[in-house]
Design a protein around this motif. Structure first.
Motif, PDB file in Angstrom:
ATOM      1  N   UNK A  10       0.829  -1.215   0.000  1.00  0.00           N
ATOM      2  CA  UNK A  10       0.000   0.000   0.000  1.00  0.00           C
ATOM      3  C   UNK A  10       0.859   1.259   0.000  1.00  0.00           C
ATOM      4  N   UNK A  11       0.333   2.314  -0.577  1.00  0.00           N
ATOM      5  CA  UNK A  11       1.066   3.577  -0.653  1.00  0.00           C
ATOM      6  C   UNK A  11       1.447   4.031   0.754  1.00  0.00           C
ATOM      7  N   UNK A  12       2.739   4.209   1.010  1.00  0.00           N
ATOM      8  CA  UNK A  12       3.174   4.569   2.369  1.00  0.00           C
ATOM      9  C   UNK A  12       2.744   5.972   2.764  1.00  0.00           C
ATOM     10  N   UNK A  13       2.460   6.118   4.062  1.00  0.00           N
ATOM     11  CA  UNK A  13       2.145   7.441   4.599  1.00  0.00           C
ATOM     12  C   UNK A  13       3.436   8.224   4.802  1.00  0.00           C
ATOM     13  N   UNK A  14       3.302   9.523   4.939  1.00  0.00           N
ATOM     14  CA  UNK A  14       4.475  10.363   5.135  1.00  0.00           C
ATOM     15  C   UNK A  14       4.449  11.002   6.516  1.00  0.00           C
ATOM     16  N   UNK A  15       5.634  11.327   7.022  1.00  0.00           N
ATOM     17  CA  UNK A  15       5.747  11.999   8.303  1.00  0.00           C
ATOM     18  C   UNK A  15       5.325  11.120   9.459  1.00  0.00           C
TER      19      UNK A  15
ATOM     20  N   UNK B 175      11.689   6.529  22.145  1.00  0.00           N
ATOM     21  CA  UNK B 175      12.863   5.865  21.609  1.00  0.00           C
ATOM     22  C   UNK B 175      12.554   4.670  20.721  1.00  0.00           C
ATOM     23  N   UNK B 176      13.616   4.013  20.271  1.00  0.00           N
ATOM     24  CA  UNK B 176      13.496   2.935  19.277  1.00  0.00           C
ATOM     25  C   UNK B 176      12.851   1.673  19.843  1.00  0.00           C
ATOM     26  N   UNK B 177      12.883   1.486  21.159  1.00  0.00           N
ATOM     27  CA  UNK B 177      12.303   0.275  21.740  1.00  0.00           C
ATOM     28  C   UNK B 177      10.822   0.136  21.403  1.00  0.00           C
ATOM     29  N   UNK B 178      10.108   1.239  21.475  1.00  0.00           N
ATOM     30  CA  UNK B 178       8.675   1.193  21.197  1.00  0.00           C
ATOM     31  C   UNK B 178       8.406   0.959  19.710  1.00  0.00           C
ATOM     32  N   UNK B 179       9.293   1.472  18.847  1.00  0.00           N
ATOM     33  CA  UNK B 179       9.155   1.231  17.422  1.00  0.00           C
ATOM     34  C   UNK B 179       9.380  -0.253  17.121  1.00  0.00           C
TER      35      UNK B 179
ATOM     36  N   UNK C 243      -6.451  -2.901  16.331  1.00  0.00           N
ATOM     37  CA  UNK C 243      -5.418  -1.882  16.150  1.00  0.00           C
ATOM     38  C   UNK C 243      -4.557  -2.269  14.950  1.00  0.00           C
ATOM     39  N   UNK C 244      -4.671  -1.492  13.903  1.00  0.00           N
ATOM     40  CA  UNK C 244      -3.933  -1.758  12.670  1.00  0.00           C
ATOM     41  C   UNK C 244      -2.702  -0.864  12.658  1.00  0.00           C
ATOM     42  N   UNK C 245      -1.560  -1.502  12.652  1.00  0.00           N
ATOM     43  CA  UNK C 245      -0.302  -0.750  12.673  1.00  0.00           C
ATOM     44  C   UNK C 245       0.334  -0.742  11.295  1.00  0.00           C
ATOM     45  N   UNK C 246       0.988   0.360  10.921  1.00  0.00           N
ATOM     46  CA  UNK C 246       1.602   0.473   9.594  1.00  0.00           C
ATOM     47  C   UNK C 246       2.608  -0.643   9.338  1.00  0.00           C
ATOM     48  N   UNK C 247       2.676  -1.093   8.100  1.00  0.00           N
ATOM     49  CA  UNK C 247       3.622  -2.125   7.714  1.00  0.00           C
ATOM     50  C   UNK C 247       4.332  -1.705   6.433  1.00  0.00           C
ATOM     51  N   UNK C 248       5.558  -2.147   6.285  1.00  0.00           N
ATOM     52  CA  UNK C 248       6.333  -1.799   5.089  1.00  0.00           C
ATOM     53  C   UNK C 248       6.262  -2.894   4.036  1.00  0.00           C
ATOM     54  N   UNK C 249       5.484  -3.956   4.309  1.00  0.00           N
ATOM     55  CA  UNK C 249       5.380  -5.071   3.377  1.00  0.00           C
ATOM     56  C   UNK C 249       3.966  -5.281   2.880  1.00  0.00           C
ATOM     57  N   UNK C 250       3.707  -6.487   2.386  1.00  0.00           N
ATOM     58  CA  UNK C 250       2.400  -6.808   1.820  1.00  0.00           C
ATOM     59  C   UNK C 250       1.519  -7.606   2.783  1.00  0.00           C
TER      60      UNK C 250
ATOM     61  N   UNK D   2      -5.855  -0.067   2.161  1.00  0.00           N
ATOM     62  CA  UNK D   2      -4.894  -0.927   1.458  1.00  0.00           C
ATOM     63  C   UNK D   2      -5.147  -0.991  -0.039  1.00  0.00           C
ATOM     64  N   UNK D   3      -6.028  -0.143  -0.545  1.00  0.00           N
ATOM     65  CA  UNK D   3      -6.245  -0.102  -1.989  1.00  0.00           C
ATOM     66  C   UNK D   3      -7.459  -0.847  -2.484  1.00  0.00           C
ATOM     67  N   UNK D   4      -8.342  -1.274  -1.590  1.00  0.00           N
ATOM     68  CA  UNK D   4      -9.573  -1.943  -2.006  1.00  0.00           C
ATOM     69  C   UNK D   4      -9.364  -3.398  -2.387  1.00  0.00           C
ATOM     70  N   UNK D   5     -10.464  -4.037  -2.825  1.00  0.00           N
ATOM     71  CA  UNK D   5     -10.421  -5.457  -3.174  1.00  0.00           C
ATOM     72  C   UNK D   5      -9.452  -5.762  -4.308  1.00  0.00           C
ATOM     73  N   UNK D   6      -9.259  -4.815  -5.193  1.00  0.00           N
ATOM     74  CA  UNK D   6      -8.367  -5.069  -6.327  1.00  0.00           C
ATOM     75  C   UNK D   6      -6.926  -5.307  -5.887  1.00  0.00           C
ATOM     76  N   UNK D   7      -6.582  -4.907  -4.654  1.00  0.00           N
ATOM     77  CA  UNK D   7      -5.221  -5.102  -4.156  1.00  0.00           C
ATOM     78  C   UNK D   7      -5.124  -6.219  -3.124  1.00  0.00           C
ATOM     79  N   UNK D   8      -6.221  -6.917  -2.868  1.00  0.00           N
ATOM     80  CA  UNK D   8      -6.217  -7.997  -1.881  1.00  0.00           C
ATOM     81  C   UNK D   8      -5.878  -9.326  -2.553  1.00  0.00           C
TER      82      UNK D   8
END
Length: 280
Positions: free
Chosen positions: A91-96, A184-188, A216-223, A254-260
């Motif tokens: 999915x297109x990543x968020x910024x900031x 800090x980085x521990x929580x990340x 709770x949906x957390x951001x992911x860098x993968x699929x 995540x881009x709708x059904x077309x991306x699932x």
């Protein structure tokens, strides 16, 4: 363990999965649907089948109840149930700050209770006002002001204990932008960044209950995105309701059904039960 789980669940699920596959195959061919209702074919091809979701929920809950009984796990009824969502493309990543901000998804049936959840709330100073407000509403939660966080929780061991003793972190939305650097980085790394909360609202208890019982949906860098949508303590129909509601809410992100590509249901140390698989 996984083999045993598969053997147990297969008894109740193979037929359901086979039925879903057959339904999907039929949906590919317009002739299988009579050829005149293309919209129905499209609807079945892109969407969850409530019957299939219910079958998977029944099979998984039945297995968990049997496993907990065999292992005599007194607290096994609250075992979390996960929804695993696989996309075709990232999915297109968020910024900031939004790139790391978790999102709360409301569920029709809370999967855990506030009284049984260890909650830590980061707030703007002075923290006493928030503590008193929570006490008035009979809410048990750990409240940490920003100044206290900066002074008492600087050592690594102090933060490690805080992470391990807390089920859910929440934060006054007024201090949320400042927390990433302070925590800090521990929580990340632990993927436990706090959810935002509007402390100024009168009914704090209701807000906390929504956060504790929601997904709770957390951001992911993968699929692949995995999050809790239910627990074995819920009725099987309630588990299915939560799955359907969560998928509907997350789809636009995540881009709708077309991306699932696929959607599965699972619990700890169980096989993943397919409830959706893209045809192409």
């Amino acid at each position: 363990v996984v083999g045993a789980v598969g053997a147990v669940i297969a008894v109740g699920v193979v037929g359901a999965v086979g039925a879903a596959g057959a339904a999907g195959a039929a949906a590919v061919s317009p002739s299988a649907e009579g050829g005149s209702d293309g919209r129905e074919v499209k609807r079945r091809r892109k969407g969850l089948d409530p019957v299939q979701v219910k079958r998977a929920a029944v099979a998984l809950c039945t297995h968990l109840a049997r496993r907990n009984a065999e292992e005599r796990q007194l607290l096994g009824g609250a075992e979390p149930i996960f929804l695993m969502l696989n996309t075709k493309q990232v999915p297109k990543p968020k910024e900031g700050a939004k790139a790391h901000k978790p999102v709360l998804v409301a569920l029709p049936h809370a999967w855990r209770a506030l009284e049984e959840t260890e909650v830590t709330l980061f707030v703007k100073d002075p923290q006493r006002a928030v503590k008193d407000k929570l006490a008035e509403q009979s809410v048990r939660a750990k409240v940490i002001g920003l100044d206290k966080l900066k002074k008492k929780y600087v050592p690594y061991e102090a933060r490690r204990r805080l992470l391990s003793s807390t089920d859910l972190f929440l934060a006054d939305d007024r201090v949320l932008p400042m927390l990433a650097k302070v925590l800090g980085s521990q929580f990340f790394k632990a993927n436990k960044l706090p959810l935002p909360l509007n402390i100024t609202k009168r009914d704090l208890r209701a807000q906390l209950e929504r956060c504790v019982g929601g997904a709770i949906v957390r951001p992911t860098s993968g699929t692949c995105s995995t999050f809790v949508v239910a627990s074995a303590a819920l009725e099987q129909s309630q588990v299915a309701d939560n799955v359907l509601a969560a998928v509907e809410a997350v789809l636009p992100r995540v881009g709708g059904w077309c991306n699932i590509q696929a959607i599965h249901l699972s619990a700890s140390n169980t096989v993943s039960l397919p409830i959706y698989n893209a045809l192409g």
